[in-house]
Scaffold this active site. Structure first.
Site, short mmCIF file in Angstrom:
data_model
loop_
_atom_site.label_atom_id
_atom_site.label_comp_id
_atom_site.label_asym_id
_atom_site.label_seq_id
_atom_site.Cartn_x
_atom_site.Cartn_y
_atom_site.Cartn_z
N LYS A 55 19.43 43.24 75.84
CA LYS A 55 19.69 41.82 76.09
C LYS A 55 18.78 40.94 75.24
O LYS A 55 19.20 39.91 74.71
CB LYS A 55 19.54 41.52 77.57
CG LYS A 55 20.66 42.15 78.41
CD LYS A 55 20.31 42.25 79.89
CE LYS A 55 21.40 43.02 80.64
NZ LYS A 55 21.06 43.29 82.05
N GLN A 99 16.34 42.21 86.29
CA GLN A 99 16.99 43.50 86.07
C GLN A 99 16.97 44.32 87.36
O GLN A 99 15.94 44.45 88.01
CB GLN A 99 16.27 44.27 84.96
CG GLN A 99 16.93 45.59 84.60
CD GLN A 99 18.33 45.43 84.04
OE1 GLN A 99 18.59 44.54 83.24
NE2 GLN A 99 19.25 46.28 84.48
N ASP A 122 23.11 35.14 85.79
CA ASP A 122 23.67 36.47 86.03
C ASP A 122 24.55 36.50 87.28
O ASP A 122 25.15 37.53 87.61
CB ASP A 122 22.54 37.49 86.17
CG ASP A 122 23.00 38.93 85.93
OD1 ASP A 122 24.02 39.11 85.23
OD2 ASP A 122 22.35 39.86 86.41
#
Length: 281
Positions: A55, A99, A122
């Site tokens: 990313k 994450q 996200d």
């Protein structure tokens, strides 16, 4: 004569998205704004570290600034939330990605909820989930949004179709079911307790596999002409679908790799740029 198969190339879709983003980033640059994504990695899980690095590299190639926050595996929930709040308060950070999974015993849900909704690029907060269910989320969960994006890029009809989603996670199965429903599909969401799963999958005009089990969906589960979207990624570069077997009946299918994955990352970048645009207004 065999009907030609349509391979849903995620790299192609992602490249198209990034091409559009380049113009948006240039316009922001003229205002002195550089889109910035903060990624938080807790612990030293190699797969998570790889995803975060991918990313970050994707941001760099596109001209998006990335800030990486690495925390030890013994980080507490309180310490993680404190790190998130610091990013929430930083006006130069436009998007925050935690994450997952995070190490036990961190309360992952509490950590997700700490992310400010306007920086939840996200789509992991319950507020974002609710907005997605109602059809007006600014930043829906990235993988579900990528799935819809692939179908739309290839002009695959959703309205009136029967979509079967295998998986009910709060960041994939459930939100993609909601998004398909909002696109006027009839949606069946299956899970580990679903009886006669194979027979239900055979009803699907669109089948989305999101179970985290390699080659779980079998070829004879797919009805002729169905669209198969494999949202899984397992060790050895295998998806959740037995690709070769399912390709025989499917009209269109996503490969693994180079299917949903690249579009998921492109969607994350898109959300980050859009968050920076809102900052610039």
């Amino acid at each position: 004569m065999k009907a030609e198969k349509l391979i849903l190339d995620g790299n192609r879709v992602a490249a198209n998205m990034k091409e559009k983003l380049a113009g948006q980033i240039n316009r922001l640059s003229e205002k002195g704004i550089v889109p910035c994504l903060a990624t938080i990695l807790v612990g030293d899980d190699p797969s998570s570290a790889t995803y975060v690095r991918m990313k970050g590299n994707a941001c760099k190639r596109l001209g998006i600034h990335s800030v990486r926050v690495d925390l030890p595996s013994n980080t507490t929930t309180y310490e993680l939330i404190a790190a998130i709040n610091k990013l929430n308060d930083d006006p130069n950070i436009h998007g925050i990605l935690l994450q997952h999974p995070v190490p036990h015993p961190i309360d992952e849900r509490a950590a997700f909820e700490a992310i400010r909704i306007d920086k939840d690029v996200d789509g992991v907060t319950t507020q974002g989930f609710a907005q997605n269910a109602f059809g007006f989320a600014d930043y829906p969960s990235c993988t579900p949004a990528a799935i819809i994006g692939i179908l739309e890029y290839y002009n695959i009809p959703i309205e009136g179709k029967h979509a079967v989603v295998i998986g009910r996670s709060p960041i994939l199965g459930k939100p993609v079911s909601a998004m398909l429903l909002n696109k006027n599909a009839t949606v069946t969401t299956c899970h580990s307790k679903t009886a006669n799963l194979d027979n239900i999958v055979r009803l699907g005009d669109i089948v989305v596999a999101a179970v985290g089990k390699p080659k779980f969906v079998q070829g004879d589960w797919i009805k002729p002409g169905a669209i198969v979207v494999d949202a899984g990624y397992n060790k050895g570069n295998f998806g959740d679908v037995d690709y070769d077997a399912c390709l025989k009946n499917a009209y269109a299918i996503t490969p693994v790799p180079a299917g949903v994955g690249p579009v998921t990352i492109a969607t994350l970048l898109k959300h980050t740029v859009e968050a920076a645009e809102k900052f610039g207004y």
